[in-house]
Motif scaffolding. Structure first.
Motif, PDB file in Angstrom:
ATOM      1  N   ILE A 146       0.853  -1.188   0.000  1.00 58.75           N
ATOM      2  CA  ILE A 146       0.000   0.000   0.000  1.00 58.75           C
ATOM      3  C   ILE A 146       0.888   1.236   0.000  1.00 58.75           C
ATOM      4  O   ILE A 146       1.791   1.354   0.826  1.00 58.75           O
ATOM      5  CB  ILE A 146      -0.902   0.046   1.252  1.00 58.75           C
ATOM      6  CG1 ILE A 146      -1.789  -1.191   1.319  1.00 58.75           C
ATOM      7  CG2 ILE A 146      -1.727   1.324   1.278  1.00 58.75           C
ATOM      8  CD1 ILE A 146      -2.519  -1.353   2.639  1.00 58.75           C
ATOM      9  N   VAL A 147       0.627   2.147  -0.940  1.00 63.74           N
ATOM     10  CA  VAL A 147       1.303   3.442  -0.932  1.00 63.74           C
ATOM     11  C   VAL A 147       0.293   4.472  -0.451  1.00 63.74           C
ATOM     12  O   VAL A 147      -0.748   4.673  -1.066  1.00 63.74           O
ATOM     13  CB  VAL A 147       1.851   3.824  -2.322  1.00 63.74           C
ATOM     14  CG1 VAL A 147       2.418   5.245  -2.298  1.00 63.74           C
ATOM     15  CG2 VAL A 147       2.924   2.839  -2.773  1.00 63.74           C
ATOM     16  N   LEU A 148       0.602   5.081   0.676  1.00 62.42           N
ATOM     17  CA  LEU A 148      -0.229   6.121   1.266  1.00 62.42           C
ATOM     18  C   LEU A 148       0.360   7.468   0.860  1.00 62.42           C
ATOM     19  O   LEU A 148       1.563   7.693   1.021  1.00 62.42           O
ATOM     20  CB  LEU A 148      -0.244   5.988   2.791  1.00 62.42           C
ATOM     21  CG  LEU A 148      -0.989   7.062   3.560  1.00 62.42           C
ATOM     22  CD1 LEU A 148      -2.487   7.003   3.271  1.00 62.42           C
ATOM     23  CD2 LEU A 148      -0.734   6.921   5.049  1.00 62.42           C
ATOM     24  N   VAL A 149      -0.483   8.336   0.339  1.00 62.41           N
ATOM     25  CA  VAL A 149      -0.038   9.668  -0.076  1.00 62.41           C
ATOM     26  C   VAL A 149      -0.564  10.695   0.914  1.00 62.41           C
ATOM     27  O   VAL A 149      -1.770  10.806   1.141  1.00 62.41           O
ATOM     28  CB  VAL A 149      -0.522   9.987  -1.512  1.00 62.41           C
ATOM     29  CG1 VAL A 149      -0.125  11.393  -1.912  1.00 62.41           C
ATOM     30  CG2 VAL A 149       0.029   8.964  -2.497  1.00 62.41           C
ATOM     31  N   SER A 150       0.354  11.425   1.503  1.00 57.09           N
ATOM     32  CA  SER A 150       0.004  12.426   2.501  1.00 57.09           C
ATOM     33  C   SER A 150      -0.856  13.539   1.898  1.00 57.09           C
ATOM     34  O   SER A 150      -0.808  13.803   0.705  1.00 57.09           O
ATOM     35  CB  SER A 150       1.289  13.033   3.077  1.00 57.09           C
ATOM     36  OG  SER A 150       0.998  13.963   4.090  1.00 57.09           O
ATOM     37  N   THR A 151      -1.607  14.182   2.748  1.00 60.63           N
ATOM     38  CA  THR A 151      -2.342  15.380   2.361  1.00 60.63           C
ATOM     39  C   THR A 151      -1.347  16.393   1.806  1.00 60.63           C
ATOM     40  O   THR A 151      -0.230  16.516   2.311  1.00 60.63           O
ATOM     41  CB  THR A 151      -3.055  15.969   3.599  1.00 60.63           C
ATOM     42  OG1 THR A 151      -3.829  14.946   4.219  1.00 60.63           O
ATOM     43  CG2 THR A 151      -3.926  17.147   3.232  1.00 60.63           C
ATOM     44  N   PHE A 152      -1.752  17.128   0.786  1.00 59.22           N
ATOM     45  CA  PHE A 152      -0.856  18.090   0.138  1.00 59.22           C
ATOM     46  C   PHE A 152      -0.183  19.002   1.166  1.00 59.22           C
ATOM     47  O   PHE A 152      -0.842  19.627   1.992  1.00 59.22           O
ATOM     48  CB  PHE A 152      -1.636  18.944  -0.872  1.00 59.22           C
ATOM     49  CG  PHE A 152      -0.786  19.982  -1.541  1.00 59.22           C
ATOM     50  CD1 PHE A 152       0.051  19.631  -2.582  1.00 59.22           C
ATOM     51  CD2 PHE A 152      -0.804  21.294  -1.113  1.00 59.22           C
ATOM     52  CE1 PHE A 152       0.845  20.577  -3.204  1.00 59.22           C
ATOM     53  CE2 PHE A 152      -0.016  22.252  -1.726  1.00 59.22           C
ATOM     54  CZ  PHE A 152       0.814  21.896  -2.773  1.00 59.22           C
ATOM     55  N   LEU A 161      -0.800  -2.790  10.258  1.00 56.37           N
ATOM     56  CA  LEU A 161      -0.831  -3.471   8.962  1.00 56.37           C
ATOM     57  C   LEU A 161       0.555  -3.986   8.586  1.00 56.37           C
ATOM     58  O   LEU A 161       0.699  -5.105   8.079  1.00 56.37           O
ATOM     59  CB  LEU A 161      -1.363  -2.533   7.875  1.00 56.37           C
ATOM     60  CG  LEU A 161      -2.837  -2.175   7.957  1.00 56.37           C
ATOM     61  CD1 LEU A 161      -3.180  -1.093   6.939  1.00 56.37           C
ATOM     62  CD2 LEU A 161      -3.710  -3.404   7.750  1.00 56.37           C
ATOM     63  N   ALA A 162       1.573  -3.195   8.854  1.00 56.51           N
ATOM     64  CA  ALA A 162       2.946  -3.616   8.540  1.00 56.51           C
ATOM     65  C   ALA A 162       3.346  -4.826   9.382  1.00 56.51           C
ATOM     66  O   ALA A 162       3.992  -5.747   8.884  1.00 56.51           O
ATOM     67  CB  ALA A 162       3.913  -2.453   8.776  1.00 56.51           C
ATOM     68  N   LYS A 178       1.429  -7.105  10.313  1.00 56.17           N
ATOM     69  CA  LYS A 178       0.702  -8.252   9.775  1.00 56.17           C
ATOM     70  C   LYS A 178       1.248  -8.702   8.425  1.00 56.17           C
ATOM     71  O   LYS A 178       0.691  -9.593   7.796  1.00 56.17           O
ATOM     72  CB  LYS A 178      -0.786  -7.919   9.645  1.00 56.17           C
ATOM     73  CG  LYS A 178      -1.482  -7.786  10.970  1.00 56.17           C
ATOM     74  CD  LYS A 178      -2.953  -7.503  10.783  1.00 56.17           C
ATOM     75  CE  LYS A 178      -3.634  -7.419  12.150  1.00 56.17           C
ATOM     76  NZ  LYS A 178      -5.069  -7.263  12.025  1.00 56.17           N
ATOM     77  N   GLY A 179       2.329  -8.057   7.990  1.00 49.32           N
ATOM     78  CA  GLY A 179       2.979  -8.486   6.760  1.00 49.32           C
ATOM     79  C   GLY A 179       2.715  -7.628   5.536  1.00 49.32           C
ATOM     80  O   GLY A 179       3.259  -7.896   4.471  1.00 49.32           O
ATOM     81  N   LEU A 180       1.889  -6.601   5.666  1.00 57.01           N
ATOM     82  CA  LEU A 180       1.666  -5.716   4.534  1.00 57.01           C
ATOM     83  C   LEU A 180       2.842  -4.754   4.408  1.00 57.01           C
ATOM     84  O   LEU A 180       3.431  -4.349   5.417  1.00 57.01           O
ATOM     85  CB  LEU A 180       0.367  -4.919   4.702  1.00 57.01           C
ATOM     86  CG  LEU A 180      -0.903  -5.626   4.253  1.00 57.01           C
ATOM     87  CD1 LEU A 180      -1.264  -6.737   5.213  1.00 57.01           C
ATOM     88  CD2 LEU A 180      -2.034  -4.655   4.122  1.00 57.01           C
ATOM     89  N   ARG A 181       3.153  -4.415   3.200  1.00 64.80           N
ATOM     90  CA  ARG A 181       4.226  -3.458   2.944  1.00 64.80           C
ATOM     91  C   ARG A 181       3.585  -2.079   2.833  1.00 64.80           C
ATOM     92  O   ARG A 181       2.673  -1.875   2.032  1.00 64.80           O
ATOM     93  CB  ARG A 181       4.939  -3.827   1.649  1.00 64.80           C
ATOM     94  CG  ARG A 181       6.116  -2.978   1.345  1.00 64.80           C
ATOM     95  CD  ARG A 181       6.839  -3.530   0.134  1.00 64.80           C
ATOM     96  NE  ARG A 181       7.831  -2.587  -0.316  1.00 64.80           N
ATOM     97  CZ  ARG A 181       8.323  -2.565  -1.530  1.00 64.80           C
ATOM     98  NH1 ARG A 181       7.953  -3.463  -2.426  1.00 64.80           N
ATOM     99  NH2 ARG A 181       9.220  -1.663  -1.868  1.00 64.80           N
ATOM    100  N   ILE A 182       4.070  -1.137   3.632  1.00 66.84           N
ATOM    101  CA  ILE A 182       3.508   0.211   3.668  1.00 66.84           C
ATOM    102  C   ILE A 182       4.590   1.204   3.269  1.00 66.84           C
ATOM    103  O   ILE A 182       5.659   1.257   3.870  1.00 66.84           O
ATOM    104  CB  ILE A 182       2.994   0.583   5.083  1.00 66.84           C
ATOM    105  CG1 ILE A 182       2.034  -0.475   5.633  1.00 66.84           C
ATOM    106  CG2 ILE A 182       2.388   1.980   5.078  1.00 66.84           C
ATOM    107  CD1 ILE A 182       0.729  -0.606   4.897  1.00 66.84           C
ATOM    108  N   SER A 183       4.300   1.998   2.240  1.00 65.22           N
ATOM    109  CA  SER A 183       5.156   3.119   1.852  1.00 65.22           C
ATOM    110  C   SER A 183       4.323   4.379   2.003  1.00 65.22           C
ATOM    111  O   SER A 183       3.151   4.404   1.631  1.00 65.22           O
ATOM    112  CB  SER A 183       5.622   2.981   0.405  1.00 65.22           C
ATOM    113  OG  SER A 183       6.408   1.822   0.243  1.00 65.22           O
TER     114      SER A 183
END
Length: 189
Positions: free
Chosen positions: A3-9, A32-33, A35-40
């Motif tokens: 999952i790639v999370l994009v910060s508020t502008f 989530l990380a 639990k094995g999910l990759r978070i960027s």
């Protein structure tokens, strides 16, 4: 899953730390990380964000070059981080303001675009400033964002109802997920 999370502008980890919401905002992604999910997480911070990020080793933080203005970064980030973004499974916004960065990234990689909207920006702006040209521009860009999203998350039923009525979004395209509350910190007396 990546999952790639994009910060508020324009928002950085440093800002979140300064206003006291850093841990609250990152806690779900840490879980989530674990639990094995990759978070960027793409953030608009620089050197200070890199220092803060060291406290959250389960999450990969992608920061803005110090010389680059926020608007330029919001448009170029999908290209700057394209190699990493190609490994993503989904792009998610933290708020609607800055949605275009996640959208461009999703389009470049052929991945889904999840738009989280904690508030309706145009309504907040209109309440504060009235119906101005800027309000109309915000509404226009919101209309585009809501139409381009593969799915939309809002925090209240009232927001969902507003999207259905005003923006004519299909009901199955919108989920209501309220903001979280840390019940270990806030419990009834």
């Amino acid at each position: 899953m990546h999952i790639v999370l994009v910060s508020t502008f324009g928002i950085s980890l440093e800002h979140w730390e300064r206003v006291g919401i850093l841990d609250r905002e990152l806690k779900p992604y840490q879980r989530l990380a674990r639990k094995g999910l990759r978070i960027s997480f793409l953030t608009y911070g620089g050197k200070k964000d890199i220092e803060i990020a060291a406290k959250y080793p389960a999450i990969t933080f992608l920061t803005k070059p110090p010389y680059m203005p926020n608007l330029v970064f919001s448009i170029l980030a999908p290209f700057i981080y394209l190699r990493l973004f190609r490994t993503a499974d989904i792009f998610k916004t933290n708020q609607i303001y800055g949605w275009w960065t996640a959208y461009i990234s999703a389009k470049l990689t052929g991945k889904p675009f999840l738009l989280r909207c904690g508030f309706i920006l145009s309504l907040n702006y209109e309440r504060k400033h009235g119906s101005t040209l800027i309000t109309k521009i915000i509404k226009f860009q919101e209309r585009i964002a809501f139409r381009q999203a593969n799915h939309i998350i809002v925090t209240t039923q009232a927001m969902k109802d507003f999207l259905l009525q005003f923006y004519h979004v299909l009901e199955e395209m919108v989920s209501v997920v309220p903001n979280s509350v840390d019940v270990t910190q806030f419990t009834p007396a």
